[in-house]
Design a protein around this motif. Structure first.
Motif, PDB file in Angstrom:
ATOM      1  N   MET A 164      43.168  32.052  40.035  1.00 57.98           N
ATOM      2  CA  MET A 164      41.983  32.429  39.307  1.00 57.98           C
ATOM      3  C   MET A 164      41.881  33.953  39.304  1.00 57.98           C
ATOM      4  O   MET A 164      42.053  34.596  40.328  1.00 57.98           O
ATOM      5  CB  MET A 164      40.764  31.796  39.982  1.00 57.98           C
ATOM      6  N   VAL A 165      41.596  34.533  38.162  1.00 58.58           N
ATOM      7  CA  VAL A 165      41.472  35.981  38.037  1.00 58.58           C
ATOM      8  C   VAL A 165      40.051  36.399  38.393  1.00 58.58           C
ATOM      9  O   VAL A 165      39.088  35.816  37.916  1.00 58.58           O
ATOM     10  CB  VAL A 165      41.791  36.434  36.587  1.00 58.58           C
ATOM     11  N   ASN A 166      39.927  37.400  39.240  1.00 59.89           N
ATOM     12  CA  ASN A 166      38.624  37.976  39.545  1.00 59.89           C
ATOM     13  C   ASN A 166      38.441  39.202  38.662  1.00 59.89           C
ATOM     14  O   ASN A 166      38.987  40.263  38.953  1.00 59.89           O
ATOM     15  CB  ASN A 166      38.537  38.374  41.022  1.00 59.89           C
ATOM     16  N   PHE A 167      37.706  39.045  37.577  1.00 56.00           N
ATOM     17  CA  PHE A 167      37.541  40.126  36.627  1.00 56.00           C
ATOM     18  C   PHE A 167      36.692  41.248  37.214  1.00 56.00           C
ATOM     19  O   PHE A 167      35.696  41.008  37.868  1.00 56.00           O
ATOM     20  CB  PHE A 167      36.891  39.615  35.339  1.00 56.00           C
ATOM     21  N   ASP A 168      37.104  42.475  36.964  1.00 49.44           N
ATOM     22  CA  ASP A 168      36.359  43.653  37.365  1.00 49.44           C
ATOM     23  C   ASP A 168      35.203  43.873  36.402  1.00 49.44           C
ATOM     24  O   ASP A 168      35.143  43.261  35.333  1.00 49.44           O
ATOM     25  CB  ASP A 168      37.258  44.884  37.301  1.00 49.44           C
ATOM     26  N   ASN A 169      34.330  44.812  36.766  1.00 55.40           N
ATOM     27  CA  ASN A 169      33.272  45.145  35.816  1.00 55.40           C
ATOM     28  C   ASN A 169      33.884  45.852  34.610  1.00 55.40           C
ATOM     29  O   ASN A 169      34.998  46.370  34.667  1.00 55.40           O
ATOM     30  CB  ASN A 169      32.148  45.961  36.478  1.00 55.40           C
ATOM     31  N   CYS A 170      33.155  45.865  33.548  1.00 50.32           N
ATOM     32  CA  CYS A 170      33.672  46.354  32.269  1.00 50.32           C
ATOM     33  C   CYS A 170      34.110  47.816  32.332  1.00 50.32           C
ATOM     34  O   CYS A 170      35.109  48.185  31.731  1.00 50.32           O
ATOM     35  CB  CYS A 170      32.612  46.151  31.193  1.00 50.32           C
ATOM     36  N   LYS A 171      33.374  48.631  33.057  1.00 54.55           N
ATOM     37  CA  LYS A 171      33.723  50.053  33.128  1.00 54.55           C
ATOM     38  C   LYS A 171      35.113  50.258  33.710  1.00 54.55           C
ATOM     39  O   LYS A 171      35.903  51.055  33.204  1.00 54.55           O
ATOM     40  CB  LYS A 171      32.681  50.813  33.942  1.00 54.55           C
ATOM     41  N   LYS A 172      35.436  49.528  34.770  1.00 52.97           N
ATOM     42  CA  LYS A 172      36.762  49.654  35.379  1.00 52.97           C
ATOM     43  C   LYS A 172      37.849  49.151  34.440  1.00 52.97           C
ATOM     44  O   LYS A 172      38.933  49.734  34.364  1.00 52.97           O
ATOM     45  CB  LYS A 172      36.804  48.890  36.706  1.00 52.97           C
ATOM     46  N   VAL A 173      37.560  48.077  33.714  1.00 52.00           N
ATOM     47  CA  VAL A 173      38.526  47.536  32.752  1.00 52.00           C
ATOM     48  C   VAL A 173      38.791  48.559  31.650  1.00 52.00           C
ATOM     49  O   VAL A 173      39.943  48.823  31.296  1.00 52.00           O
ATOM     50  CB  VAL A 173      38.011  46.199  32.159  1.00 52.00           C
ATOM     51  N   VAL A 174      37.738  49.149  31.120  1.00 55.59           N
ATOM     52  CA  VAL A 174      37.884  50.160  30.064  1.00 55.59           C
ATOM     53  C   VAL A 174      38.664  51.362  30.601  1.00 55.59           C
ATOM     54  O   VAL A 174      39.544  51.891  29.908  1.00 55.59           O
ATOM     55  CB  VAL A 174      36.501  50.576  29.509  1.00 55.59           C
ATOM     56  N   ASN A 175      38.385  51.775  31.823  1.00 55.04           N
ATOM     57  CA  ASN A 175      39.120  52.902  32.405  1.00 55.04           C
ATOM     58  C   ASN A 175      40.605  52.591  32.537  1.00 55.04           C
ATOM     59  O   ASN A 175      41.451  53.461  32.321  1.00 55.04           O
ATOM     60  CB  ASN A 175      38.531  53.293  33.762  1.00 55.04           C
ATOM     61  N   ARG A 176      40.945  51.341  32.875  1.00 51.40           N
ATOM     62  CA  ARG A 176      42.364  50.968  32.943  1.00 51.40           C
ATOM     63  C   ARG A 176      42.999  50.972  31.550  1.00 51.40           C
ATOM     64  O   ARG A 176      44.160  51.335  31.408  1.00 51.40           O
ATOM     65  CB  ARG A 176      42.540  49.616  33.632  1.00 51.40           C
TER      66      ARG A 176
END
Length: 113
Positions: A1-13
């Motif tokens: 199961m993937v533990n999704f990060d908050n959106c800001k961290k995803v956008v930064n990646r």
């Protein structure tokens, strides 16, 4: 199961994956107004369509984009060695979404010609 990060961290990646400097540059790459991504960050609304497009265009691993775990598979980006469990059902769903996104992009390109 993937533990999704908050959106800001995803956008930064995603900014890292494209080797850009700002979220504004990322918005320009996706040809959307800066408010589109900014609103996603403010609402913590996961940008699935942009994550998939980023993975297809840069070769970044979906798991890294979504959670920061695993190797990004992008030269010049530090890797984080964390383990992640992804069910085969979840992986199949992500692959179907990626295939649909690619099909839609090809269709849009054929229509524009």
């Amino acid at each position: 199961m993937v533990n999704f990060d908050n959106c800001k961290k995803v956008v930064n990646r995603m900014v890292q994956a494209y080797k850009l400097k700002t979220v504004k540059a990322l918005c320009a790459h996706f040809d959307v107004g800066s408010s589109v991504i900014t609103n996603r960050i403010l609402r913590n609304s996961f940008p699935a369509e942009y994550v998939i497009q980023c993975s297809l265009e840069t070769g970044a691993v979906l798991q890294w984009l979504c959670s920061g775990e695993r190797d990004s598979k992008i030269a010049g980006i530090d890797k984080e060695n964390k383990s992640i469990e992804l069910s085969s059902e979840d992986l199949e769903k992500l692959e179907r979404i990626a295939a649909l996104k690619m099909t839609a992009r090809l269709l849009m390109m054929s229509i524009s010609y």
